[in-house]
Design a protein around this motif. Structure first.
Motif, short mmCIF file in Angstrom:
data_model
loop_
_atom_site.label_atom_id
_atom_site.label_comp_id
_atom_site.label_asym_id
_atom_site.label_seq_id
_atom_site.Cartn_x
_atom_site.Cartn_y
_atom_site.Cartn_z
N LYS A 57 8.86 -19.60 15.71
CA LYS A 57 8.03 -20.60 16.37
C LYS A 57 6.95 -19.93 17.21
N TYR A 58 5.99 -20.71 17.62
CA TYR A 58 5.03 -20.29 18.64
C TYR A 58 5.65 -20.68 19.97
N PHE A 94 6.17 -25.47 17.78
CA PHE A 94 6.16 -24.92 19.14
C PHE A 94 7.50 -25.05 19.83
N LEU A 131 0.65 -17.73 24.96
CA LEU A 131 1.13 -18.19 23.66
C LEU A 131 1.61 -16.96 22.92
N TRP A 132 2.87 -17.00 22.48
CA TRP A 132 3.48 -15.84 21.84
C TRP A 132 4.00 -16.22 20.47
N LYS A 133 3.68 -15.42 19.49
CA LYS A 133 4.29 -15.52 18.16
C LYS A 133 5.13 -14.27 18.03
N TYR A 142 0.46 -12.02 21.29
CA TYR A 142 0.43 -13.03 22.33
C TYR A 142 -1.01 -13.17 22.80
N LYS A 147 -6.04 -21.46 20.36
CA LYS A 147 -5.11 -21.22 19.25
C LYS A 147 -4.10 -22.36 19.13
N ILE A 148 -3.62 -22.88 20.25
CA ILE A 148 -2.69 -24.01 20.21
C ILE A 148 -3.35 -25.20 19.52
N ILE A 189 -3.56 -24.58 15.79
CA ILE A 189 -2.25 -24.70 15.15
C ILE A 189 -1.86 -26.17 14.99
#
Length: 137
Positions: free
Chosen positions: A8-9, A36, A65-67, A72, A81-82, A85
């Motif tokens: 997840k993100y 998320f 925000l971290w993948k 991040y 980015k959010i 997505i």
């Protein structure tokens, strides 16, 4: 932790901030693809994330925000980015990438500095489905 978060993100946010909690709710309502999960920066999970990267662990004025295993992003780039997505009409926010990060981050910092004044301090209570999207360790 209630659900596998590794694919997840992860959105790290200030759990004591009304503006931050508003935006967490906003993302939750639009996350139709279940992409998320969320962790407050004050949580053990949030503190571990910050510590492992040598980031500030006491002042929580930045959204991350971290993948996992990939990257991040912080501040305005995380917000853009959010939106990307989430897709749909929110992809239009990509136009914000034409601004250099230092300019868009200045706007982000202005909101961040004034967020406690802007916040309506209503308490956010997630429903049962939403609770599964929060990392609590």
């Amino acid at each position: 932790m209630r659900e596998n978060w590794e694919d997840k993100y992860i959105v790290f946010f200030d759990g004591d901030c009304g503006v931050c909690n508003f935006w967490v709710q906003w993302i939750l309502e639009r996350d139709r693809k279940d992409l998320f999960m969320f962790a407050s920066l004050q949580s053990d999970f949030g503190q571990k994330f910050l510590s492992e990267r040598g980031l500030e662990t006491k002042v929580f004025n930045t959204l991350y925000l971290w993948k996992p295993g990939q990257y991040y992003l912080i501040k305005s780039r995380a917000v853009l980015k959010i939106a990307n997505i989430l897709g749909g009409i929110y992809k239009l926010s990509a136009i914000g990438k034409i601004l250099p990060s230092f300019l868009s981050d200045k706007a982000y910092d202005l909101v961040s500095r004034n967020r406690m004044k802007l916040a309506n301090q209503k308490c956010f209570l997630p429903d049962a489905h939403q609770k599964k999207k929060f990392i609590e360790i």
